[in-house]
Motif scaffolding. Structure first.
Motif, short mmCIF file in Angstrom:
data_model
loop_
_atom_site.label_atom_id
_atom_site.label_comp_id
_atom_site.label_asym_id
_atom_site.label_seq_id
_atom_site.Cartn_x
_atom_site.Cartn_y
_atom_site.Cartn_z
N PHE A 95 0.82 -1.22 0.00
CA PHE A 95 0.00 0.00 0.00
C PHE A 95 0.85 1.27 0.00
O PHE A 95 0.48 2.28 -0.60
N ALA A 96 2.00 1.22 0.64
CA ALA A 96 2.91 2.38 0.61
C ALA A 96 3.40 2.62 -0.81
O ALA A 96 3.45 3.78 -1.28
N ASN A 97 3.76 1.55 -1.51
CA ASN A 97 4.22 1.69 -2.89
C ASN A 97 3.08 2.07 -3.83
O ASN A 97 3.30 2.77 -4.83
N TRP A 98 1.89 1.61 -3.55
CA TRP A 98 0.72 2.02 -4.32
C TRP A 98 0.56 3.54 -4.24
O TRP A 98 0.36 4.21 -5.27
N LYS A 99 0.66 4.08 -3.04
CA LYS A 99 0.52 5.52 -2.86
C LYS A 99 1.60 6.29 -3.62
O LYS A 99 1.31 7.27 -4.33
N ASN A 100 2.86 5.85 -3.50
CA ASN A 100 3.96 6.53 -4.20
C ASN A 100 3.79 6.46 -5.71
O ASN A 100 3.98 7.46 -6.41
N ALA A 101 3.42 5.28 -6.22
CA ALA A 101 3.30 5.11 -7.67
C ALA A 101 2.14 5.92 -8.23
O ALA A 101 2.24 6.49 -9.33
N GLU A 122 10.86 4.06 -11.36
CA GLU A 122 11.31 3.44 -10.11
C GLU A 122 10.13 3.09 -9.21
O GLU A 122 10.09 2.00 -8.63
N GLN A 123 9.18 4.01 -9.08
CA GLN A 123 8.01 3.77 -8.23
C GLN A 123 7.15 2.63 -8.78
O GLN A 123 6.64 1.81 -8.02
N LEU A 124 7.00 2.58 -10.09
CA LEU A 124 6.21 1.51 -10.70
C LEU A 124 6.88 0.16 -10.52
O LEU A 124 6.22 -0.86 -10.27
N HIS A 125 8.21 0.14 -10.63
CA HIS A 125 8.95 -1.11 -10.41
C HIS A 125 8.77 -1.59 -8.97
O HIS A 125 8.51 -2.77 -8.72
N ASP A 126 8.88 -0.66 -8.01
CA ASP A 126 8.74 -1.04 -6.60
C ASP A 126 7.35 -1.58 -6.30
O ASP A 126 7.20 -2.54 -5.53
N LEU A 127 6.33 -0.98 -6.91
CA LEU A 127 4.96 -1.46 -6.70
C LEU A 127 4.78 -2.85 -7.31
O LEU A 127 4.12 -3.72 -6.72
N ARG A 128 5.36 -3.06 -8.47
CA ARG A 128 5.25 -4.36 -9.12
C ARG A 128 5.87 -5.45 -8.25
O ARG A 128 5.29 -6.53 -8.06
N VAL A 129 7.06 -5.19 -7.71
CA VAL A 129 7.72 -6.16 -6.84
C VAL A 129 6.91 -6.38 -5.57
O VAL A 129 6.72 -7.52 -5.12
N ALA A 130 6.41 -5.29 -4.97
CA ALA A 130 5.63 -5.40 -3.73
C ALA A 130 4.36 -6.21 -3.96
O ALA A 130 3.95 -7.00 -3.10
N SER A 131 3.73 -6.03 -5.12
CA SER A 131 2.50 -6.78 -5.40
C SER A 131 2.80 -8.26 -5.54
O SER A 131 2.05 -9.12 -5.08
N ARG A 132 3.93 -8.59 -6.14
CA ARG A 132 4.28 -10.00 -6.31
C ARG A 132 4.68 -10.64 -4.99
O ARG A 132 4.39 -11.82 -4.75
N THR A 142 -5.61 5.63 -14.01
CA THR A 142 -7.03 5.46 -13.69
C THR A 142 -7.21 4.35 -12.64
O THR A 142 -7.98 4.50 -11.68
N THR A 143 -6.47 3.26 -12.83
CA THR A 143 -6.57 2.14 -11.89
C THR A 143 -6.03 2.51 -10.51
O THR A 143 -6.68 2.27 -9.48
N LEU A 144 -4.83 3.10 -10.47
CA LEU A 144 -4.18 3.36 -9.19
C LEU A 144 -4.81 4.52 -8.44
O LEU A 144 -4.79 4.55 -7.20
N ARG A 145 -5.36 5.49 -9.16
CA ARG A 145 -5.87 6.69 -8.50
C ARG A 145 -7.36 6.65 -8.20
O ARG A 145 -7.90 7.54 -7.56
N HIS A 146 -8.01 5.60 -8.67
CA HIS A 146 -9.45 5.51 -8.42
C HIS A 146 -9.69 5.15 -6.96
O HIS A 146 -9.24 4.10 -6.49
N LEU A 200 -8.56 1.41 -4.48
CA LEU A 200 -7.75 1.37 -3.26
C LEU A 200 -8.60 1.00 -2.05
O LEU A 200 -8.19 0.20 -1.20
N ARG A 201 -9.80 1.55 -1.97
CA ARG A 201 -10.66 1.30 -0.82
C ARG A 201 -11.06 -0.17 -0.73
O ARG A 201 -11.00 -0.79 0.33
#
Length: 325
Positions: free
Chosen positions: A32-38, A45-55, A135-139, A143-144
Protein backbone atom coordinates in the motif's frame (compact mmCIF):
# COMPACT_ATOMS: atom_id res chain seq x y z
CA UNK A 1 5.23 -17.98 29.45
CA UNK A 2 4.24 -15.71 26.55
CA UNK A 3 7.80 -15.42 25.30
CA UNK A 4 8.20 -19.17 25.13
CA UNK A 5 5.11 -19.31 22.92
CA UNK A 6 6.57 -16.86 20.43
CA UNK A 7 10.11 -18.15 20.37
CA UNK A 8 12.56 -20.54 21.93
CA UNK A 9 15.29 -17.92 21.73
CA UNK A 10 17.00 -19.18 18.57
CA UNK A 11 16.87 -17.53 15.12
CA UNK A 12 13.83 -18.71 13.19
CA UNK A 13 12.30 -20.36 16.27
CA UNK A 14 9.20 -18.14 16.46
CA UNK A 15 5.94 -19.98 16.03
CA UNK A 16 4.09 -20.15 12.75
CA UNK A 17 1.02 -18.23 13.91
CA UNK A 18 3.14 -15.24 14.90
CA UNK A 19 5.51 -15.30 11.92
CA UNK A 20 2.70 -15.58 9.37
CA UNK A 21 0.84 -12.57 10.75
CA UNK A 22 4.07 -10.55 10.91
CA UNK A 23 5.14 -11.43 7.37
CA UNK A 24 1.78 -10.71 5.73
CA UNK A 25 1.33 -7.47 7.67
CA UNK A 26 4.75 -6.27 6.46
CA UNK A 27 4.03 -7.32 2.85
CA UNK A 28 0.66 -5.58 2.91
CA UNK A 29 2.07 -2.40 4.40
CA UNK A 30 4.80 -2.25 1.74
CA UNK A 31 2.28 -2.87 -1.04
CA UNK A 32 0.00 0.00 0.00
CA UNK A 33 2.91 2.38 0.61
CA UNK A 34 4.22 1.69 -2.89
CA UNK A 35 0.72 2.02 -4.32
CA UNK A 36 0.52 5.52 -2.86
CA UNK A 37 3.96 6.53 -4.20
CA UNK A 38 3.30 5.11 -7.67
CA UNK A 39 -0.12 6.73 -8.00
CA UNK A 40 1.39 10.13 -7.22
CA UNK A 41 4.40 10.00 -9.54
CA UNK A 42 3.97 7.19 -12.11
CA UNK A 43 7.75 7.14 -12.56
CA UNK A 44 9.73 4.06 -13.53
CA UNK A 45 11.31 3.44 -10.11
CA UNK A 46 8.01 3.77 -8.23
CA UNK A 47 6.21 1.51 -10.70
CA UNK A 48 8.95 -1.11 -10.41
CA UNK A 49 8.74 -1.04 -6.60
CA UNK A 50 4.96 -1.46 -6.70
CA UNK A 51 5.25 -4.36 -9.12
CA UNK A 52 7.72 -6.16 -6.84
CA UNK A 53 5.63 -5.40 -3.73
CA UNK A 54 2.50 -6.78 -5.40
CA UNK A 55 4.28 -10.00 -6.31
CA UNK A 56 5.71 -10.43 -2.82
CA UNK A 57 2.26 -10.00 -1.30
CA UNK A 58 0.81 -12.54 -3.73
CA UNK A 59 3.56 -15.01 -2.84
CA UNK A 60 2.82 -14.44 0.85
CA UNK A 61 -0.86 -15.18 0.27
CA UNK A 62 0.11 -18.38 -1.56
CA UNK A 63 2.51 -19.35 1.21
CA UNK A 64 -0.08 -19.00 3.99
CA UNK A 65 -3.23 -19.82 1.99
CA UNK A 66 -4.23 -22.66 4.32
CA UNK A 67 -4.42 -20.19 7.19
CA UNK A 68 -7.35 -18.23 5.75
CA UNK A 69 -10.79 -18.59 4.33
CA UNK A 70 -10.35 -19.65 0.69
CA UNK A 71 -12.82 -17.00 -0.44
CA UNK A 72 -10.93 -14.19 1.32
CA UNK A 73 -7.59 -15.27 -0.14
CA UNK A 74 -9.04 -15.61 -3.63
CA UNK A 75 -10.60 -12.14 -3.61
CA UNK A 76 -7.53 -10.37 -2.30
CA UNK A 77 -5.17 -12.28 -4.62
CA UNK A 78 -7.36 -11.35 -7.57
CA UNK A 79 -7.27 -7.64 -6.71
CA UNK A 80 -3.51 -7.60 -6.12
CA UNK A 81 -2.97 -9.50 -9.37
CA UNK A 82 -5.05 -6.85 -11.12
CA UNK A 83 -2.54 -4.21 -10.01
CA UNK A 84 0.38 -6.37 -11.15
CA UNK A 85 -1.18 -6.84 -14.58
CA UNK A 86 -2.00 -3.14 -14.92
CA UNK A 87 1.70 -2.39 -14.42
CA UNK A 88 2.79 -4.88 -17.10
CA UNK A 89 2.00 -2.88 -20.28
CA UNK A 90 3.82 0.21 -18.93
CA UNK A 91 6.89 -1.80 -18.01
CA UNK A 92 6.94 -3.65 -21.34
CA UNK A 93 6.55 -0.46 -23.39
CA UNK A 94 9.28 1.29 -21.36
CA UNK A 95 11.74 -1.60 -21.75
CA UNK A 96 11.01 -1.98 -25.45
CA UNK A 97 11.40 1.75 -26.09
CA UNK A 98 14.74 1.76 -24.25
CA UNK A 99 16.00 -1.32 -26.10
CA UNK A 100 15.12 -0.11 -29.59
CA UNK A 101 16.39 3.41 -28.84
CA UNK A 102 19.79 2.02 -27.89
CA UNK A 103 19.72 -0.35 -30.85
CA UNK A 104 19.20 2.58 -33.19
CA UNK A 105 22.73 3.83 -32.51
CA UNK A 106 25.15 2.54 -35.13
CA UNK A 107 22.48 1.14 -37.46
CA UNK A 108 22.30 1.92 -41.17
CA UNK A 109 19.78 4.49 -42.45
CA UNK A 110 17.34 1.80 -43.60
CA UNK A 111 17.27 0.15 -40.17
CA UNK A 112 16.99 3.54 -38.46
CA UNK A 113 13.89 4.35 -40.52
CA UNK A 114 12.30 1.06 -39.44
CA UNK A 115 13.22 1.71 -35.82
CA UNK A 116 11.82 5.25 -35.93
CA UNK A 117 8.47 3.86 -37.01
CA UNK A 118 8.60 1.21 -34.30
CA UNK A 119 9.56 3.75 -31.62
CA UNK A 120 6.73 6.10 -32.61
CA UNK A 121 4.22 3.33 -32.05
CA UNK A 122 5.81 2.42 -28.70
CA UNK A 123 5.65 6.04 -27.51
CA UNK A 124 1.92 6.09 -28.18
CA UNK A 125 1.51 2.79 -26.32
CA UNK A 126 3.46 4.14 -23.35
CA UNK A 127 1.17 7.14 -23.03
CA UNK A 128 -1.97 5.05 -23.32
CA UNK A 129 -0.69 2.46 -20.81
CA UNK A 130 0.23 5.17 -18.31
CA UNK A 131 -3.18 6.79 -18.65
CA UNK A 132 -4.96 3.49 -18.01
CA UNK A 133 -2.65 2.71 -15.08
CA UNK A 134 -3.28 6.12 -13.52
CA UNK A 135 -7.03 5.46 -13.69
CA UNK A 136 -6.57 2.14 -11.89
CA UNK A 137 -4.18 3.36 -9.19
CA UNK A 138 -5.87 6.69 -8.50
CA UNK A 139 -9.45 5.51 -8.42
CA UNK A 140 -10.60 5.73 -4.77
CA UNK A 141 -12.82 2.68 -5.17
CA UNK A 142 -9.92 0.45 -6.23
CA UNK A 143 -7.75 1.37 -3.26
CA UNK A 144 -10.66 1.30 -0.82
CA UNK A 145 -11.89 -2.14 -1.85
CA UNK A 146 -8.41 -3.64 -1.85
CA UNK A 147 -7.65 -2.16 1.58
CA UNK A 148 -10.97 -3.46 2.90
CA UNK A 149 -10.17 -6.98 1.70
CA UNK A 150 -6.71 -6.82 3.27
CA UNK A 151 -8.22 -5.65 6.57
CA UNK A 152 -10.82 -8.41 6.50
CA UNK A 153 -8.12 -10.94 5.84
CA UNK A 154 -6.09 -9.85 8.85
CA UNK A 155 -9.09 -9.74 11.17
CA UNK A 156 -10.24 -13.14 9.97
CA UNK A 157 -6.80 -14.68 10.33
CA UNK A 158 -7.15 -17.70 12.60
CA UNK A 159 -4.72 -20.57 12.34
CA UNK A 160 -6.44 -22.29 15.22
CA UNK A 161 -9.50 -23.06 13.06
CA UNK A 162 -7.46 -24.78 10.38
CA UNK A 163 -6.84 -28.46 10.86
CA UNK A 164 -4.18 -28.53 8.13
CA UNK A 165 -1.82 -26.21 9.97
CA UNK A 166 -0.22 -26.51 13.39
CA UNK A 167 -0.11 -22.90 14.71
CA UNK A 168 2.63 -23.84 17.21
CA UNK A 169 4.94 -25.27 14.57
CA UNK A 170 8.37 -23.63 14.67
CA UNK A 171 8.57 -21.24 11.74
CA UNK A 172 12.00 -22.50 10.76
CA UNK A 173 10.62 -25.98 10.07
CA UNK A 174 7.73 -24.53 8.07
CA UNK A 175 10.08 -22.28 6.08
CA UNK A 176 12.42 -25.13 5.21
CA UNK A 177 9.59 -27.20 3.77
CA UNK A 178 8.08 -24.23 1.92
CA UNK A 179 11.38 -23.28 0.28
CA UNK A 180 12.26 -26.89 -0.57
CA UNK A 181 8.88 -27.29 -2.28
CA UNK A 182 9.55 -24.30 -4.57
CA UNK A 183 13.16 -25.42 -5.16
CA UNK A 184 12.07 -28.91 -6.25
CA UNK A 185 9.52 -27.51 -8.72
CA UNK A 186 12.21 -25.21 -10.09
CA UNK A 187 14.80 -27.98 -10.50
CA UNK A 188 12.32 -30.07 -12.50
CA UNK A 189 12.09 -27.28 -15.11
CA UNK A 190 15.84 -27.05 -15.77
CA UNK A 191 16.33 -29.86 -18.34
CA UNK A 192 13.70 -28.47 -20.74
CA UNK A 193 15.06 -24.93 -20.37
CA UNK A 194 18.53 -26.06 -21.51
CA UNK A 195 17.18 -26.38 -25.06
CA UNK A 196 17.97 -23.07 -26.76
CA UNK A 197 14.97 -23.49 -29.06
CA UNK A 198 12.52 -23.71 -26.14
CA UNK A 199 11.72 -20.12 -25.07
CA UNK A 200 8.53 -21.21 -23.32
CA UNK A 201 10.52 -23.59 -21.09
CA UNK A 202 12.93 -20.77 -20.22
CA UNK A 203 9.98 -18.51 -19.47
CA UNK A 204 8.53 -21.10 -17.07
CA UNK A 205 11.88 -21.45 -15.34
CA UNK A 206 12.10 -17.65 -15.02
CA UNK A 207 8.72 -17.56 -13.28
CA UNK A 208 9.77 -20.37 -10.92
CA UNK A 209 13.03 -18.59 -10.04
CA UNK A 210 11.16 -15.37 -9.39
CA UNK A 211 8.58 -16.99 -7.12
CA UNK A 212 11.27 -18.73 -5.06
CA UNK A 213 13.21 -15.48 -4.73
CA UNK A 214 10.11 -13.61 -3.50
CA UNK A 215 9.39 -16.42 -1.02
CA UNK A 216 12.95 -16.17 0.32
CA UNK A 217 12.72 -12.38 0.61
CA UNK A 218 9.43 -12.25 2.52
CA UNK A 219 10.53 -14.95 4.99
CA UNK A 220 14.13 -13.87 5.51
CA UNK A 221 13.46 -11.26 8.25
CA UNK A 222 12.21 -14.09 10.46
CA UNK A 223 15.14 -16.38 9.63
CA UNK A 224 18.91 -16.29 9.40
CA UNK A 225 20.32 -14.26 6.46
CA UNK A 226 19.85 -16.07 3.17
CA UNK A 227 22.07 -13.77 1.10
CA UNK A 228 23.90 -16.48 -0.88
CA UNK A 229 20.65 -18.11 -1.96
CA UNK A 230 19.14 -14.74 -2.93
CA UNK A 231 22.23 -13.78 -4.95
CA UNK A 232 22.10 -17.07 -6.85
CA UNK A 233 18.43 -16.63 -7.68
CA UNK A 234 18.97 -13.00 -8.71
CA UNK A 235 21.72 -14.01 -11.13
CA UNK A 236 19.36 -16.44 -12.83
CA UNK A 237 16.43 -14.03 -12.75
CA UNK A 238 18.49 -11.33 -14.48
CA UNK A 239 19.63 -13.60 -17.32
CA UNK A 240 16.28 -15.33 -17.82
CA UNK A 241 14.46 -12.00 -17.63
CA UNK A 242 16.63 -10.54 -20.41
CA UNK A 243 16.10 -13.66 -22.52
CA UNK A 244 12.34 -13.22 -22.14
CA UNK A 245 12.58 -9.53 -23.04
CA UNK A 246 14.47 -10.37 -26.23
CA UNK A 247 11.77 -12.87 -27.17
CA UNK A 248 9.13 -10.16 -26.65
CA UNK A 249 11.13 -7.63 -28.70
CA UNK A 250 11.60 -10.15 -31.50
CA UNK A 251 7.85 -10.74 -31.53
CA UNK A 252 7.25 -6.99 -31.80
CA UNK A 253 9.48 -6.77 -34.87
CA UNK A 254 7.78 -9.75 -36.51
CA UNK A 255 4.31 -8.34 -35.90
CA UNK A 256 4.84 -4.62 -36.50
CA UNK A 257 7.57 -4.23 -39.10
CA UNK A 258 6.88 -4.75 -42.81
CA UNK A 259 8.78 -7.52 -44.54
CA UNK A 260 12.08 -6.45 -46.04
CA UNK A 261 15.83 -6.20 -45.40
CA UNK A 262 15.37 -3.84 -42.45
CA UNK A 263 13.15 -6.33 -40.64
CA UNK A 264 15.51 -9.24 -41.28
CA UNK A 265 18.52 -7.22 -40.09
CA UNK A 266 16.78 -6.29 -36.83
CA UNK A 267 15.76 -9.89 -36.18
CA UNK A 268 19.35 -10.97 -36.84
CA UNK A 269 20.69 -8.47 -34.28
CA UNK A 270 18.19 -9.63 -31.65
CA UNK A 271 18.92 -13.29 -32.40
CA UNK A 272 22.66 -12.72 -31.97
CA UNK A 273 22.11 -11.07 -28.58
CA UNK A 274 19.88 -13.94 -27.53
CA UNK A 275 22.46 -16.58 -28.46
CA UNK A 276 25.11 -14.77 -26.43
CA UNK A 277 22.75 -14.44 -23.47
CA UNK A 278 21.76 -18.10 -23.66
CA UNK A 279 25.46 -18.96 -23.49
CA UNK A 280 25.66 -17.01 -20.22
CA UNK A 281 22.68 -19.01 -18.93
CA UNK A 282 24.47 -22.29 -19.68
CA UNK A 283 27.59 -20.99 -17.93
CA UNK A 284 25.51 -20.18 -14.84
CA UNK A 285 24.14 -23.72 -14.83
CA UNK A 286 27.73 -25.01 -14.70
CA UNK A 287 29.01 -22.62 -12.04
CA UNK A 288 25.84 -22.54 -9.88
CA UNK A 289 23.75 -25.62 -10.75
CA UNK A 290 20.02 -25.23 -10.21
CA UNK A 291 19.60 -28.99 -10.01
CA UNK A 292 21.41 -28.86 -6.66
CA UNK A 293 19.09 -26.20 -5.26
CA UNK A 294 16.70 -28.51 -3.33
CA UNK A 295 19.63 -30.07 -1.46
CA UNK A 296 21.16 -26.63 -0.79
CA UNK A 297 17.88 -25.51 0.76
CA UNK A 298 17.69 -28.62 2.94
CA UNK A 299 21.23 -28.01 4.20
CA UNK A 300 20.18 -24.49 5.22
CA UNK A 301 17.35 -25.97 7.29
CA UNK A 302 18.60 -29.19 8.89
CA UNK A 303 16.11 -31.02 11.15
CA UNK A 304 16.50 -30.17 14.85
CA UNK A 305 18.57 -32.57 16.96
CA UNK A 306 16.52 -34.71 19.27
CA UNK A 307 17.61 -34.26 22.89
CA UNK A 308 18.40 -37.21 25.08
CA UNK A 309 16.53 -37.98 28.32
CA UNK A 310 15.77 -34.87 30.31
CA UNK A 311 18.64 -33.90 32.55
CA UNK A 312 21.01 -36.56 31.27
CA UNK A 313 24.55 -35.76 30.32
CA UNK A 314 24.07 -37.68 27.08
CA UNK A 315 21.68 -34.95 26.01
CA UNK A 316 24.61 -32.52 26.18
CA UNK A 317 26.95 -34.85 24.28
CA UNK A 318 29.03 -36.04 27.28
CA UNK A 319 29.06 -39.62 28.68
CA UNK A 320 28.21 -40.33 32.31
CA UNK A 321 31.27 -41.06 34.49
CA UNK A 322 31.68 -44.65 35.74
CA UNK A 323 31.03 -45.34 39.38
CA UNK A 324 34.00 -46.38 41.45
CA UNK A 325 33.81 -49.62 43.37
Amino acid sequence: MASSTLSSGEPGSIRLWFASRTILAAAGKLFFANWKNASQRLEEEQLHDLRVASRRLREGLTLFKTCFSKDEVRKLSKRVRRVTRALGPVRNADEAHLFFSELKEGQALAEKAVLDELLTGLEQERELARSELATTLRHPRELRQTARLAGALQSGFNLFRDQQTNPFLGFRAFAGEALAERAELLAELVPAAMNEEAPLAQHRLRIAVKKLRYRVEIMEPQLQPLGALKDKLKSYQDVLGKLHDLDVFSGMVRERVADGPGKEDLLGVIDLQRRELFGRFLELLKSMPLAALPEEVRLLFPPPRRPGPSGSRQSRGRPLPRRKG
